[in-house]
Design an enzyme around this catalytic site. Structure first.
Site, mmCIF file in Angstrom:
data_model
loop_
_atom_site.group_PDB
_atom_site.id
_atom_site.type_symbol
_atom_site.label_atom_id
_atom_site.label_comp_id
_atom_site.label_asym_id
_atom_site.label_seq_id
_atom_site.Cartn_x
_atom_site.Cartn_y
_atom_site.Cartn_z
ATOM 1 C CG ASN A 106 -0.491 -0.190 2.491
ATOM 2 O OD1 ASN A 106 0.682 -0.535 2.652
ATOM 3 N ND2 ASN A 106 -1.305 0.024 3.501
ATOM 4 C CD GLU A 142 4.954 -0.546 12.848
ATOM 5 O OE1 GLU A 142 3.768 -0.206 12.989
ATOM 6 O OE2 GLU A 142 5.867 -0.126 13.580
ATOM 7 C CB CYS A 199 -2.174 0.084 8.734
ATOM 8 S SG CYS A 199 -0.867 1.297 8.717
ATOM 9 C CD GLU A 236 8.535 0.014 10.656
ATOM 10 O OE1 GLU A 236 7.590 0.452 9.987
ATOM 11 O OE2 GLU A 236 9.284 -0.891 10.256
HETATM 12 P P1 NAD Z 1 -0.072 -9.156 3.715
HETATM 13 O O1 NAD Z 1 0.078 -9.596 5.118
HETATM 14 O O2 NAD Z 1 -0.894 -10.006 2.812
HETATM 15 O O3 NAD Z 1 1.347 -9.043 3.013
HETATM 16 C C1 NAD Z 1 2.381 -8.238 3.538
HETATM 17 C C2 NAD Z 1 3.699 -8.784 3.052
HETATM 18 O O4 NAD Z 1 3.877 -10.090 3.592
HETATM 19 C C3 NAD Z 1 3.817 -8.935 1.549
HETATM 20 O O5 NAD Z 1 5.132 -8.647 1.166
HETATM 21 C C4 NAD Z 1 3.521 -10.408 1.325
HETATM 22 O O6 NAD Z 1 4.112 -10.937 0.152
HETATM 23 C C5 NAD Z 1 4.187 -10.997 2.560
HETATM 24 N N1 NAD Z 1 3.695 -12.318 2.943
HETATM 25 C C6 NAD Z 1 2.461 -12.834 2.800
HETATM 26 N N2 NAD Z 1 2.430 -14.092 3.282
HETATM 27 C C7 NAD Z 1 3.680 -14.375 3.747
HETATM 28 C C8 NAD Z 1 4.283 -15.512 4.353
HETATM 29 N N3 NAD Z 1 3.595 -16.629 4.601
HETATM 30 N N4 NAD Z 1 5.585 -15.443 4.696
HETATM 31 C C9 NAD Z 1 6.293 -14.319 4.471
HETATM 32 N N5 NAD Z 1 5.779 -13.214 3.894
HETATM 33 C C10 NAD Z 1 4.483 -13.236 3.541
HETATM 34 O O7 NAD Z 1 -0.600 -7.664 3.759
HETATM 35 P P2 NAD Z 1 -0.894 -6.677 2.540
HETATM 36 O O8 NAD Z 1 -2.205 -7.061 1.961
HETATM 37 O O9 NAD Z 1 0.283 -6.580 1.625
HETATM 38 O O10 NAD Z 1 -0.989 -5.266 3.285
HETATM 39 C C11 NAD Z 1 -2.128 -4.855 3.914
HETATM 40 C C12 NAD Z 1 -2.029 -5.084 5.410
HETATM 41 O O11 NAD Z 1 -0.872 -4.437 5.906
HETATM 42 C C13 NAD Z 1 -3.186 -4.481 6.162
HETATM 43 O O12 NAD Z 1 -3.604 -5.347 7.181
HETATM 44 C C14 NAD Z 1 -2.587 -3.205 6.753
HETATM 45 O O13 NAD Z 1 -3.234 -2.726 7.893
HETATM 46 C C15 NAD Z 1 -1.205 -3.646 7.041
HETATM 47 N N6 NAD Z 1 -0.305 -2.491 7.139
HETATM 48 C C16 NAD Z 1 0.148 -2.143 8.376
HETATM 49 C C17 NAD Z 1 0.966 -1.022 8.512
HETATM 50 C C18 NAD Z 1 1.462 -0.613 9.859
HETATM 51 O O14 NAD Z 1 2.400 0.168 9.903
HETATM 52 N N7 NAD Z 1 0.893 -1.088 10.965
HETATM 53 C C19 NAD Z 1 1.327 -0.273 7.384
HETATM 54 C C20 NAD Z 1 0.839 -0.655 6.132
HETATM 55 C C21 NAD Z 1 0.029 -1.790 6.028
#
Ligand code: NAD
Length: 498
Positions: free
Chosen positions: A166, A265, A299, A473
């Site tokens: 995102n 995060e 998020c 962070e």
């Molecule tokens: P996601 O958890 O699907 O993926 C995040 C990352 O993890 C990607 O690079 C993905 O390829 C990787 N990933 C997925 N499965 C994995 C596994 N089994 N092993 C290792 N890596 C794996 O999330 P998303 O859809 O990319 O992002 C949206 C989510 O991120 C939302 O829940 C949002 O709230 C959260 N987010 C949090 C913050 C924060 O700072 N708290 C910031 C931005 C996004």
């Protein structure tokens, strides 16, 4: 901000000069078996280009490179590391147009917002350039005067950094910059939906003089298969993850075997509380920023609007009117203020949440159904009278949908706000200072936006409590996630004079 119109040729030229390989040990390479993954433009559904699709052996090579580089990198002068970061800041800033356009192409956000993310993302590079030389320890006499103690900081060691789609630039710099500042080497795994921005950044870091092996980048459609073996490997000393709570939970479990440092995060479910004494215009303005920035795909996006019953009608009307003024379209379009969602699955999820709320009795004040035609567009949507227990109030919407719930008392607002396993951010609008400070103490959250709809800032510690994560962070805290504390005890140096 780019003033000339973006043409197909401009887009293709940018993609053509962006690397598409894996970056391991200072070299751009193909995946072990030559696999590629397609990067798709969510506004058209068309393929922009393809990048290397790493296999587990590529992950192993990346960790080996990071491990080999750690000892010498950890001993470089803090000022040298700071200067690499500072040069990277200058280079990213000089290429703001390229970074902004790349994010608009692969992620979809309107160009003006993408420019905003370049400024935000680049600032982590400058901030941590300034933090690198400030890492220090202490020397003290222990209370009984018999010994001395010294406390020093050292890099935690090779890190795995996993980022979401995102905020393709900022989520990467928010991890890479403090790791560089602290003297850690890294394997970065950006989201496979938006790898190009991270690859462009890698090229710039190389140009800025980052030594081979310090940053290794693997793009893959098999994140579990590629990172799983790294998490089982004792050479990896730190995992920093930004993404969804279910994936984060699993990665914490996978890190337990090596008792590894983790920063998480994770997801949020932010309440946006409008008290009866709020400045209504300011609250609506803040709501637009908290809801529609990044198309609601953040998020920290406001997920639940809790509005005092005396204002609920006026607030709902004003929000629907202002949200109705957003122009949905491809992010490069001159008038577009709301881009597409990231993919079809996201459109289906948002549609399903809206339908569920409406079936439960919510009223649609604006929008409500996906935009017909190509691309993953969902219009600005306002739902009022959303019944308690609706799925849309429990889950992260990740789309431009505002759900409004009335409340009667401060007590009830606090209870509703805290009724979630998440605790990333809350927003509260009130003119009463005492109430504002009560919110800071009563809301179970890592961050509070008090009379503001935007909290993200590189100088602030970003992060959540409960299932929204571990660690922070940015700010003075951010570099600490990449440092170990070492205590040295020694005897009283005056002992022999006694
Ligand atoms: P996601 O958890 O699907 O993926 C995040 C990352 O993890 C990607 O690079 C993905 O390829 C990787 N990933 C997925 N499965 C994995 C596994 N089994 N092993 C290792 N890596 C794996 O999330 P998303 O859809 O990319 O992002 C949206 C989510 O991120 C939302 O829940 C949002 O709230 C959260 N987010 C949090 C913050 C924060 O700072 N708290 C910031 C931005 C996004």
């Amino acid at each position: 901000m780019m003033t000339t119109a973006v043409t197909d040729e401009t887009e293709q030229a940018l993609i053509a000069r962006t690397p598409t390989g894996l970056y391991i040990g200072g070299r751009w390479t193909d995946a072990a078996d030559g696999s590629r993954l397609d990067v798709v433009d969510p506004s058209r559904g068309s393929v922009l280009t393809s990048v290397a699709d790493a296999r587990p052996e590529d992950g192993a090579r990346a960790l080996a490179a990071a491990h080999a580089a750690q000892a010498s990198w950890g001993r470089t002068a803090p000022r040298a590391r700071a200067e690499i970061l500072r040069r990277t800041f200058e280079l990213v800033t000089a290429r703001v147009g390229d970074f902004a356009l790349m994010m608009t192409l692969e992620m979809g956000k309107p160009l003006a917002e993408a420019y905003g993310e370049v400024a935000y993302g680049a600032e982590f590079l400058r901030w941590f350039a300034e933090e690198a030389p400030r890492v220090s320890g202490r020397y003290a006499t222990v209370p009984d005067g018999l010994n001395r103690l010294m406390v020093t900081k050292r890099p935690v060691g090779p890190c795995l950094l996993i980022t979401p789609w995102n905020f393709p630039l900022a989520m990467a710099t928010r991890k890479i910059a403090p790791a560089i500042a602290a003297g850690c080497t890294m394997v970065l795994k950006p989201a496979d939906l938006t790898p190009l921005t991270a690859l462009l950044l890698t090229q710039i870091l190389e140009q800025a003089g980052l030594p081979p092996g310090v940053l290794n980048v693997i793009t893959t459609t098999d994140p579990g298969g590629v990172t799983g073996p790294l998490l089982r490997d004792g050479r990896l000393r730190k995992l920093s993850f930004t993404g969804s709570t279910p994936v984060g939970r699993r990665l914490i479990a996978d890190s337990a075997g090596q008792v590894r440092r983790v920063s998480m995060e994770l997801g949020g479910n932010a309440p946006f509380i409008v008290f009866e004494d709020a400045d209504l215009d300011a609250a609506v303005e803040g709501a637009l920023a908290a809801k529609l920035r990044n198309g609601g795909q953040a998020c920290v996006a406001a997920n639940r609007f809790l509005v005092h019953r005396s204002l609920v009608e006026d607030f709902g009307q004003a929000l629907a009117e202002r949200m109705g003024g957003y122009i949905v379209g491809r992010g490069t379009g001159p008038g577009s203020t709301l881009g597409p969602l990231i993919n079809e699955a996201a459109v289906d999820k948002v549609t399903c949440l809206v339908k569920g709320a409406v079936a439960g009795g919510a009223r649609v004040a604006l929008g409500g159904e996906r935009v017909a035609g190509p691309g993953c567009f969902f219009p600005p949507t306002v739902l009022t009278e959303v019944p308690a227990g609706s799925g849309i109030l429990q889950e992260e919407i990740f789309g431009p949908v505002a759900s409004i719930v009335p409340f009667n008392t401060e007590e009830e607002a606090v209870r509703l706000a805290n009724a979630t396993p998440f605790g990333l951010v809350c927003f509260a609008y009130t003119r009463d200072l005492g109430r504002g400070l009560r919110m800071a103490e009563r809301l179970k959250t890592g961050m509070l936006g008090l009379n503001t709809g935007v909290v993200s800032n590189p100088a602030a510690p970003f992060g959540g409590v409960k299932q929204s994560g571990l660690g922070r962070e940015g700010g003075a805290e951010g570099i600490g996630e990449y440092l170990e504390t070492c205590y040295i005890g020694t005897c009283d140096p005056f002992r022999e004079l006694a």
